[in-house]
Design an enzyme around this catalytic site. Structure first.
Site, mmCIF file in Angstrom:
data_model
loop_
_atom_site.group_PDB
_atom_site.id
_atom_site.type_symbol
_atom_site.label_atom_id
_atom_site.label_comp_id
_atom_site.label_asym_id
_atom_site.label_seq_id
_atom_site.Cartn_x
_atom_site.Cartn_y
_atom_site.Cartn_z
ATOM 1 N N GLU A 32 0.805 -1.213 0.000
ATOM 2 C CA GLU A 32 0.000 0.000 0.000
ATOM 3 C C GLU A 32 0.844 1.271 0.000
ATOM 4 O OE1 GLU A 32 -3.115 0.470 -0.289
ATOM 5 O OE2 GLU A 32 -4.055 -1.459 0.023
ATOM 6 N N SER A 33 1.886 1.311 0.829
ATOM 7 C CA SER A 33 2.600 2.580 1.019
ATOM 8 C C SER A 33 4.106 2.448 1.023
ATOM 9 C CB SER A 33 2.155 3.206 2.353
ATOM 10 O OG SER A 33 2.556 2.384 3.443
#
Length: 822
Positions: A32-33
């Site tokens: 995700e990040s």
């Protein structure tokens, strides 16, 4: 601010606390990040963004009861959400799909949705290749397909050599004995295509087996030695299985070379799958190995292809047979190729790579570069530092590009400042004559609305109280103190009248709710007047008058207070209404009076002709407490005007048409003054009321800071600028002369050509390095994990087990080169 290590460590702690596998949480955060604590996703069609390490959307965060802007709370919510999905689906593949596409979508399709984004997401998280993942009707299992080829027993029709020949084909019996006619085979093209498909299938199967050799070969060795059996390695078993299926074998040297490369590449998906399984392990070492095996498919492909190809060339062209030497060659060529491939995977020259721009060595810097590019600012390695920054700066100097590059970047940053500032500008600014007047008008409107809302409640309490007498014990004591502090009461008509009205009520045994409210308003008006002109009374006199105001309020509160009956508070109707009115008054009206600067703007006692002057002098950049209170009291319109006011001040300080650079980054950052989250400035208090605005302004500040060296350059001495072409020309001529000499050409012409082409070549180099693809390549992440070396390790392990005499030479080794000989 938090580092990636801190993010992953907190994620581990939270996963253990909530009973969710850390391997799953870790992979979700990574996908995700990339472990960034302040990651920001793109806007969705619902005009929302995902935030934080686990990229929570607003609605999801609200349902989970967390603050997604706080990175720790973001992780808490994300882990909680994963736990809910795990209980719901009981399958990591479906959990990952639900986290990306939503649980209702997974249930709708009965599995992983047929979306490319979700399938790629699932593959990254759990290592499942969704391209080949499809549901199968259980009723078909074990049933024959609609079309089956007839089984034909060809035993005895040809000798074993002919059976293995890929060129063996059926002959029409009627042609036996007839003259052979030179005809082109009718099915030659079809047979060739079928052969290549069969070879590719064999290479894929054998490549999967070589990956399994990493573990299978030493295991086979132990079993064979313990039992005396002759078990084959996984790769040997896969090769035998391919032969049993009738798949063709490589025959020519070219086909065998292609086979080795294809086997290595074919092992990449398997390594990703093995890596995904290892990451589910509870052991830290296994998880680390799993992350490496599943990382960077482009780098793995480049590493495997180059390394295996180099080993093949060494084996066939230079007759190097020793497996250890071949493994060394594989690693020596494969690792640099993998490093280049790792960085190349971050570029996207043909818009084919959906993960381009997400694989930076430093994810925070990478996110800044990509976000700036989306906003029209080209941040390159010369701005943020890193590999190639010195070369880029030199290339610009030799190509006379420094000034042009700085001016171009200055214009980009200036346009971004203008754009962000204008986007924050409310429409009412033009209508009202400036953001300061909008702020003042909004505060006055909110204050008036707050008073208008509470006034009817006081009126109802007054009506319910009627003529009920309220005792005045507190008022009596306060009146005595006023008389003590104002000995010459007769000289002050206002005080005389106030004291007289108070004494009349006291002597009458009390006053009604209405009488006490009216007297309290009169005392309050006098206090307001005195506070604007402090010289009228002394400090003790003002304190006594304030005590009288408070005494009246306390007597009414004491009268309205509930009585305890059966251990329960019971209000009179008038008392209950008064308590409700006071609660609302304290929450909505009193805050406007807590700060003198705000109260000057909103007070009805302020002369109308002074309001504009007071509004222009009102500052939201001084006292953080005043700024926080003001924006909390404003409506969205006033809050937007306040944010625009701060941005406009920073813009005015930074952009100066008369200055040499026309844009001063330090002035912008200094005036914007966002401070730190743990020690917020007044400006941060104002911006922080709207998280989206705060994020955008923080990003703007980071972009301005990153490009400071370019947009606010030091002025070079005129002498140095004039000498630069001579220095560049001399360097080019020297290089050209040296090259010409080494090539046996005329040094004079070499020098002339070198001096002429050096600026142009430097220009090309500088433009390439500063391009978006060049920046992504230079700052791309380094090779992490196995990167295709697992196949080489599998090959070497197989040779060590099956041919130990070849792996360890029997003859004495006299030098390192002997390892490269048969």
């Amino acid at each position: 601010m938090a580092t990636k290590d801190q993010v992953y460590e907190f994620a581990r702690q939270e996963a253990e606390r909530q009973g969710v596998p850390f391997s799953l949480v870790q992979k979700i955060v990574e996908t995700e990040s990339g472990g960034s604590f302040n990651a920001i996703g793109p806007k969705t069609r619902f005009n929302d963004r995902a935030y934080g390490p686990m990229q929570l959307m607003g609605a999801t965060a609200k349902d989970l009861g967390v603050n997604r802007m706080d990175w720790k709370d973001n992780i808490r919510g994300g882990v909680k959400y994963l736990g809910q999905l795990s209980e719901r689906f009981q399958d990591p593949t479906l959990v990952a799909a639900a986290y990306n596409a939503g649980p209702s979508t997974v249930e709708k399709y009965g599995g992983v949705p047929p979306f490319k984004e979700t399938q790629n997401y699932v593959q990254k998280v759990v290592g499942t290749n969704m391209a080949s993942y499809r549901a199968i009707d259980p009723s078909f299992i074990g049933q024959p397909t609609e079309q089956q080829a007839p089984k034909i027993d060809l035993t005895g029709m040809a000798n074993p050599i002919q059976q293995q020949s890929s060129n063996f084909r059926a002959i029409d019996p009627s042609m036996i004995g007839e003259q052979i006619v030179d005809r082109p085979p009718v099915r030659q093209n079809t047979d060739s295509v079928a052969r290549q498909v069969g070879l590719t299938a064999r290479y894929g199967m054998e490549g999967l087996g070589q990956v399994a050799d990493i573990v299978g070969s030493p295991l086979n060795m132990l079993i064979n030695r313990a039992t005396g059996s002759q078990l084959g390695t996984p790769s040997q078993s896969m090769s035998n299985f391919a032969t049993m299926l009738g798949l063709p074998q490589p025959e020519t040297g070219f086909e065998k070379g292609i086979a080795n490369v294809t086997r290595a590449v074919a092992g990449i998906p398997a390594m990703g799958g093995v890596g995904g399984l290892l990451q589910q392990s509870g052991r830290t070492t296994a998880q680390a190995v799993g992350r490496g095996l599943a990382a960077q498919p482009v780098a793995q492909a480049a590493s495997a292809t180059a390394g295996t190809g180099a080993a093949e060339i060494a084996n066939r062209q230079f007759d190097i047979q020793n497996p250890l030497a071949l493994l060394g060659i594989n690693l020596a060529v494969g690792l640099p190729a993998g490093a280049v491939g790792a960085r190349a995977s971050n570029t996207n020259p043909f818009n084919l790579n959906p993960t381009a721009g997400t694989r930076y060595r430093d994810p925070v810097t990478g996110q800044l570069i990509e976000s700036a590019a989306q906003r029209g600012v080209n941040i390159d390695v010369g701005d943020v530092g890193g590999p190639g920054s010195g070369t880029l700066n030199k290339a610009r100097q030799f190509g006379y590009q420094v000034q042009d590059a700085n001016q171009e970047k200055s214009a980009q940053v200036r346009n971004l400042i203008e754009k962000v500032t204008e986007q924050a500008k409310p429409a009412s600014v033009l209508k009202e004559g400036g953001e300061k007047l909008v702020i003042a008008k909004d505060l006055r409107t909110q204050y008036r609305n707050a008073k208008d809302a509470v006034s009817p409640i006081f009126d109802r309490a007054e009506k319910l109280a009627g003529n009920t007498q309220i005792p005045l014990s507190n008022t009596n004591n306060a009146t005595i103190e006023v008389l003590d502090k104002f000995p010459a009461v007769a000289d002050n008509a206002v005080i005389t009248k106030l004291v007289e009205r108070a004494n009349n009520l006291i002597q009458a045994g009390g006053g009604s709710y209405k009488e006490l409210r009216t007297l309290q308003k009169s005392v309050g008006s006098e206090l307001n007047r005195v506070q604007k002109a402090p010289a009228s009374y002394g400090e003790e006199q003002i304190a006594a008058l304030s005590k009288l105001y408070g005494g009246l309020a306390n007597d009414v509160d004491a009268w309205a207070a509930p009585r305890t009956i059966n251990n329960k508070p019971v209000y009179t109707p008038a008392g209950a209404e008064h308590a409700r009115a006071m609660e609302q008054f304290k929450n909505t009206v009193v805050p406007f009076r807590q700060d003198q600067d705000i109260y000057k703007i909103v007070s009805s006692k302020t002369p109308a002709n002074e309001i504009d002057k007071i509004a222009q002098s009102f500052s939201l950049t001084g006292n953080p407490a005043t700024a926080e209170l003001a924006v909390n009291l404003m409506s969205d319109t006033g809050r937007q005007a306040a944010q625009y006011s701060i941005l406009n001040q920073a813009r005015s300080a930074a952009i100066n048409e008369d200055a040499a650079a026309m844009l001063s980054s330090p002035a912008f950052t200094r005036t914007l003054n966002l401070g730190r989250s743990e020690l917020p400035s007044a400006q941060r208090m104002v911006m922080g009321q709207t998280p989206e605005v705060m994020d955008e302004v923080s990003l703007l500040r980071s972009i301005v800071d990153a490009t400071r060296g370019a947009v606010t350059p030091k002025v070079s001495p005129a002498t140095g600028q004039q000498l630069l072409p001579f220095v560049t020309g001399a360097a080019g001529m020297g290089a050209g002369r040296e090259i010409a000499t080494r090539l046996g050409l005329d040094p004079f012409y070499g020098a002339m050509i070198g001096g002429a082409v050096t600026p142009g070549l430097a220009n090309v180099l500088g433009n390439t390095m500063s391009s978006r693809a060049g920046t992504r390549f230079l700052l791309g992440e380094q090779l992490q994990g196995a990167g295709g070396m697992g196949t080489a390790m599998g090959q070497a392990m197989t040779e060590a087990v099956t041919n130990p005499d070849e792996f360890i030479p029997k003859k004495p080794v006299k030098g390192l080169l002997d390892l490269f000989r048969d």
